[in-house]
Design an enzyme around this catalytic site. Structure first.
Site, PDB file in Angstrom:
ATOM      1  N   GLY A  19       0.822  -0.978  -0.043  1.00  0.00           N
ATOM      2  CA  GLY A  19       0.278  -0.136   0.056  1.00  0.00           C
ATOM      3  C   GLY A  19       0.994   1.311  -0.077  1.00  0.00           C
ATOM      4  O   GLY A  19       0.190   2.461   0.573  1.00  0.00           O
ATOM      5  N   ASN A  21       1.572   3.038  -2.476  1.00  0.00           N
ATOM      6  CA  ASN A  21       0.790   4.144  -3.392  1.00  0.00           C
ATOM      7  C   ASN A  21      -0.516   4.524  -2.755  1.00  0.00           C
ATOM      8  O   ASN A  21      -0.853   5.684  -2.966  1.00  0.00           O
ATOM      9  CB  ASN A  21       0.537   3.180  -4.707  1.00  0.00           C
ATOM     10  N   MET A  97      -4.161  -7.248  -6.504  1.00  0.00           N
ATOM     11  CA  MET A  97      -3.491  -8.328  -7.434  1.00  0.00           C
ATOM     12  C   MET A  97      -4.639  -9.270  -7.703  1.00  0.00           C
ATOM     13  O   MET A  97      -4.537 -10.584  -7.619  1.00  0.00           O
ATOM     14  CB  MET A  97      -2.320  -9.193  -6.698  1.00  0.00           C
ATOM     15  N   ILE A  99      -7.215 -10.229 -11.097  1.00  0.00           N
ATOM     16  CA  ILE A  99      -7.721  -9.965 -12.329  1.00  0.00           C
ATOM     17  C   ILE A  99      -9.286  -9.888 -12.127  1.00  0.00           C
ATOM     18  O   ILE A  99     -10.071 -10.563 -11.554  1.00  0.00           O
ATOM     19  CB  ILE A  99      -7.627 -11.093 -13.300  1.00  0.00           C
ATOM     20  N   LEU A 100      -9.879  -8.605 -12.773  1.00  0.00           N
ATOM     21  CA  LEU A 100     -11.514  -8.311 -12.634  1.00  0.00           C
ATOM     22  C   LEU A 100     -12.086  -8.756 -13.747  1.00  0.00           C
ATOM     23  O   LEU A 100     -11.593  -8.787 -14.695  1.00  0.00           O
ATOM     24  CB  LEU A 100     -11.332  -6.763 -12.410  1.00  0.00           C
ATOM     25  N   ASN A 114      -6.067   2.169 -12.567  1.00  0.00           N
ATOM     26  CA  ASN A 114      -5.073   1.337 -12.116  1.00  0.00           C
ATOM     27  C   ASN A 114      -3.466   2.169 -12.296  1.00  0.00           C
ATOM     28  O   ASN A 114      -3.417   2.661 -13.341  1.00  0.00           O
ATOM     29  CB  ASN A 114      -4.988  -0.195 -12.824  1.00  0.00           C
ATOM     30  N   HIS A 116       0.411   0.576 -13.185  1.00  0.00           N
ATOM     31  CA  HIS A 116       1.004  -0.405 -13.728  1.00  0.00           C
ATOM     32  C   HIS A 116       2.593  -0.275 -13.709  1.00  0.00           C
ATOM     33  O   HIS A 116       2.840   0.571 -14.387  1.00  0.00           O
ATOM     34  CB  HIS A 116       0.671  -0.966 -15.105  1.00  0.00           C
TER      35      HIS A 116
HETATM   36  C1  GRF Z   1       3.030  -1.322  -7.689  1.00  0.00           C
HETATM   37  O1  GRF Z   1       4.179  -1.431  -8.317  1.00  0.00           O
HETATM   38  C2  GRF Z   1       1.932  -1.001  -8.690  1.00  0.00           C
HETATM   39  O2  GRF Z   1       2.443  -0.684  -9.957  1.00  0.00           O
HETATM   40  C3  GRF Z   1       1.282  -2.497  -8.848  1.00  0.00           C
HETATM   41  O3  GRF Z   1       1.362  -2.968  -7.556  1.00  0.00           O
HETATM   42  C4  GRF Z   1       2.641  -2.518  -7.063  1.00  0.00           C
HETATM   43  C5  GRF Z   1       1.903  -1.990  -5.614  1.00  0.00           C
HETATM   44  O4  GRF Z   1       2.817  -1.511  -4.778  1.00  0.00           O
HETATM   45  N1  GRF Z   1       0.252  -2.439  -9.638  1.00  0.00           N
HETATM   46  P1  GRF Z   1       2.353  -0.958  -3.305  1.00  0.00           P
HETATM   47  O5  GRF Z   1       1.482  -1.768  -2.756  1.00  0.00           O
HETATM   48  O6  GRF Z   1       1.339   0.409  -3.400  1.00  0.00           O
HETATM   49  O7  GRF Z   1       3.612  -0.517  -2.513  1.00  0.00           O
END
Ligand code: GRF
Length: 220
Positions: A19, A21, A97, A99-100, A114, A116
């Site tokens: 988390g 992000n 993580m 797939i929807l 999202n 990526h």
């Molecule tokens: C990130 O690298 C994002 O691009 C991918 O999953 C990772 C999540 O990292 N979809 P965090 O949980 O936000 O640290």
């Protein structure tokens, strides 16, 4: 004279793990860099560290364990209902993580985004940093995109680009891309909330141009 109070956008964030992000978005909302409040954080894993980050920020959390459902469609139906009850303006995947299903995506199309860890359309899927190195790419980065039914194929809203250095390892690249993600995700969400960019007919349409905004990070 009456003072107009602009309502803040309601954001629901979906996570599965660390988390970081989510944390970048929490911080940007707290600093008013995004005119939004994260109103709910949902994880499919009870041990996701991001849940603690949300609780620390006094954001309500839910855990919806996908293993408790008969199949992907049943999980996605329950997830969609849970999200809908929060009445969000935006649904943000931040390291979610799973797939929807197309039915789920359709329900939130245009307000589901999202991040990526690659410069899409290059390297959709997993192990993006190792694949960028194996392909001898000179550039790598991260993409914030609208989610459409095909995984990692939705239109890009913004990309963060970095130059791959000669001494780069998977670990160094991962760390640098992660940092870049923390910069571009808040910018993308702020732009969406402000109405500077929106989804239309399979495209991310910016008010001032049609191309994803690129932010370059100097090489380390
Ligand atoms: C990130 O690298 C994002 O691009 C991918 O999953 C990772 C999540 O990292 N979809 P965090 O949980 O936000 O640290």
């Amino acid at each position: 004279m009456t003072t107009q109070i602009t309502p803040r956008a309601r954001v629901c964030v979906l996570i599965s793990g660390n988390g970081s992000n989510l944390q970048a978005l929490i911080d940007a909302c707290a600093k008013n860099e995004i005119a939004a409040d994260i109103i709910h954080v949902i994880s499919n894993r009870a041990d996701a560290f991001g849940l603690q980050r949300a609780q620390q920020a006094k954001i309500p959390t839910s855990v919806l364990d996908h293993k408790a459902f008969a199949d992907r469609a049943a999980f996605d139906d329950a997830l969609a209902d849970l999200i809908a009850r929060c009445q969000p303006d935006w649904v943000v995947l931040a390291g979610f993580m799973r797939i929807l299903t197309p039915a789920f995506v359709q329900r939130f199309l245009g307000k589901l985004i999202n991040i990526h860890p690659a410069l899409l359309p290059k390297h959709p899927g997993l192990n993006t940093h190792a694949r960028a190195l194996a392909a001898q790419d000179t550039e790598h980065g991260a993409t914030v995109h609208f989610v459409t039914p095909t995984v990692d194929a939705g239109p890009a809203i913004i990309q963060g680009v970095l130059a791959i250095t000669p001494a780069e390892s998977v670990e160094s690249l991962e760390a640098r891309v992660h940092q870049l993600e923390h910069q571009i995700y808040p910018i993308a969400l702020a732009a969406l909330v402000a109405g500077d960019v929106h989804y239309a007919h399979g495209q991310a349409v910016w008010a001032d141009s049609n191309t994803p905004k690129i932010i370059c990070q100097p090489s380390a």
